[in-house]
Design an enzyme around this catalytic site. Structure first.
Site, PDB file in Angstrom:
ATOM      1  N   HIS A   1      -2.927  -2.544   2.225  1.00  0.00           N
ATOM      2  CA  HIS A   1      -2.515  -3.933   2.144  1.00  0.00           C
ATOM      3  C   HIS A   1      -1.709  -4.168   0.864  1.00  0.00           C
ATOM      4  CE1 HIS A   1      -6.019  -4.968   4.995  1.00  0.00           C
ATOM      5  NE2 HIS A   1      -4.892  -5.060   5.666  1.00  0.00           N
ATOM      6  N   LYS A   5      -1.466  -2.360  -3.452  1.00  0.00           N
ATOM      7  CA  LYS A   5      -0.430  -1.368  -3.766  1.00  0.00           C
ATOM      8  C   LYS A   5      -0.593  -0.828  -5.188  1.00  0.00           C
ATOM      9  CE  LYS A   5       2.110  -1.959   0.030  1.00  0.00           C
ATOM     10  NZ  LYS A   5       1.507  -1.389   1.192  1.00  0.00           N
ATOM     11  N   THR A  29       3.323   4.501   5.008  1.00  0.00           N
ATOM     12  CA  THR A  29       4.150   3.417   5.529  1.00  0.00           C
ATOM     13  C   THR A  29       5.255   3.147   4.506  1.00  0.00           C
ATOM     14  OG1 THR A  29       2.639   1.795   4.588  1.00  0.00           O
ATOM     15  CG2 THR A  29       2.309   2.390   6.910  1.00  0.00           C
ATOM     16  N   THR A  31       6.716   0.680   2.523  1.00  0.00           N
ATOM     17  CA  THR A  31       6.595   0.108   1.186  1.00  0.00           C
ATOM     18  C   THR A  31       5.706   0.971   0.300  1.00  0.00           C
ATOM     19  OG1 THR A  31       6.837  -2.084   2.162  1.00  0.00           O
ATOM     20  CG2 THR A  31       6.051  -1.992  -0.095  1.00  0.00           C
ATOM     21  N   THR A  32       4.573   1.395   0.824  1.00  0.00           N
ATOM     22  CA  THR A  32       3.680   2.252   0.047  1.00  0.00           C
ATOM     23  C   THR A  32       4.384   3.557  -0.293  1.00  0.00           C
ATOM     24  OG1 THR A  32       1.747   1.280   1.099  1.00  0.00           O
ATOM     25  CG2 THR A  32       1.439   3.404   0.017  1.00  0.00           C
ATOM     26  N   SER A  48       7.263   0.126   7.851  1.00  0.00           N
ATOM     27  CA  SER A  48       6.270  -0.638   7.098  1.00  0.00           C
ATOM     28  C   SER A  48       5.108  -0.953   8.035  1.00  0.00           C
ATOM     29  CB  SER A  48       6.874  -1.929   6.531  1.00  0.00           C
ATOM     30  OG  SER A  48       7.171  -2.826   7.580  1.00  0.00           O
ATOM     31  N   GLY A  49       3.933  -1.220   7.457  1.00  0.00           N
ATOM     32  CA  GLY A  49       2.735  -1.458   8.261  1.00  0.00           C
ATOM     33  C   GLY A  49       2.914  -2.515   9.335  1.00  0.00           C
ATOM     34  N   ASP A  54       1.525   1.436  10.692  1.00  0.00           N
ATOM     35  CA  ASP A  54       0.103   1.741  10.897  1.00  0.00           C
ATOM     36  C   ASP A  54      -0.093   2.444  12.238  1.00  0.00           C
ATOM     37  OD1 ASP A  54      -0.453   0.397   8.503  1.00  0.00           O
ATOM     38  OD2 ASP A  54      -0.822  -1.496   9.536  1.00  0.00           O
ATOM     39  N   ASP A  74      -7.571  -4.877   1.573  1.00  0.00           N
ATOM     40  CA  ASP A  74      -7.846  -6.085   0.793  1.00  0.00           C
ATOM     41  C   ASP A  74      -8.805  -6.921   1.630  1.00  0.00           C
ATOM     42  OD1 ASP A  74      -7.924  -8.442  -0.614  1.00  0.00           O
ATOM     43  OD2 ASP A  74      -5.770  -8.827  -0.512  1.00  0.00           O
ATOM     44  N   HIS A  81      -1.057  -8.362  10.484  1.00  0.00           N
ATOM     45  CA  HIS A  81      -1.115  -7.132  11.292  1.00  0.00           C
ATOM     46  C   HIS A  81      -2.521  -6.531  11.284  1.00  0.00           C
ATOM     47  CE1 HIS A  81      -0.458  -5.420   7.305  1.00  0.00           C
ATOM     48  NE2 HIS A  81      -0.712  -4.218   7.775  1.00  0.00           N
ATOM     49  N   ASP A  84      -3.493  -4.100  13.995  1.00  0.00           N
ATOM     50  CA  ASP A  84      -2.976  -2.746  13.795  1.00  0.00           C
ATOM     51  C   ASP A  84      -3.887  -1.954  12.865  1.00  0.00           C
ATOM     52  OD1 ASP A  84      -0.750  -3.392  15.336  1.00  0.00           O
ATOM     53  OD2 ASP A  84       0.409  -4.031  13.592  1.00  0.00           O
ATOM     54  N   ARG A  90     -10.197   2.505  14.179  1.00  0.00           N
ATOM     55  CA  ARG A  90     -10.810   3.018  15.411  1.00  0.00           C
ATOM     56  C   ARG A  90     -10.348   4.446  15.710  1.00  0.00           C
ATOM     57  NH1 ARG A  90      -9.758  -1.931  17.273  1.00  0.00           N
ATOM     58  NH2 ARG A  90      -7.954  -1.254  18.445  1.00  0.00           N
TER      59      ARG A  90
END
Length: 118
Positions: A1, A5, A29, A31-32, A48-49, A54, A74, A81, A84, A90
């Site tokens: 999240h 970051k 992803t 941004t990370t 991105s997520g 994700d 977070d 999202h 996701d 899961r």
């Protein structure tokens, strides 16, 4: 999240020896991945997520292409999202992929992976 970051970058910086190993390939992803690249590491960046990253990582995990997932959640924020993210959790549970959702768990998993390769 997004709110985690800085913690992720801090974690990576404190564990550079692990993340720079030849047998460690990083996938993140978008941004990370950009943040991790700025720490000087090579990263395969996905979407991105919220745009499907994700789901891409979950797909890779379900196919056996990922050995460990670190996803700092977070728990106090609202996330559009979130379905996701729940799907990713899961998939990790179903396919028995080690998953760290906080700094302490990630630290323990890295320690375990280091011990297994010595």
């Amino acid at each position: 999240h997004d709110g985690k970051k800085a913690s992720m970058v801090s974690f990576v910086m404190h564990n550079l020896d692990f993340f720079k190993r030849e047998d460690v390939e990083l996938v993140a992803t978008g941004t990370t991945g950009t943040h991790v690249e700025q720490a000087g590491l090579k990263v395969q960046k996905l979407l991105s997520g919220p745009h499907g990253g994700d789901a891409q990582i979950a797909s890779m995990a379900s196919q056996g292409h990922i050995d460990l997932i670190i996803f700092f959640r977070d728990p106090l924020g609202k996330h559009p999202h979130e379905p996701d993210v729940q799907m990713l959790l899961r998939i990790c549970d179903f396919h028995n992929v080690p998953l760290a959702t906080n700094y302490s768990t990630a630290k323990r998993l890295i320690k375990t992976f280091n011990q297994e390769t010595q």
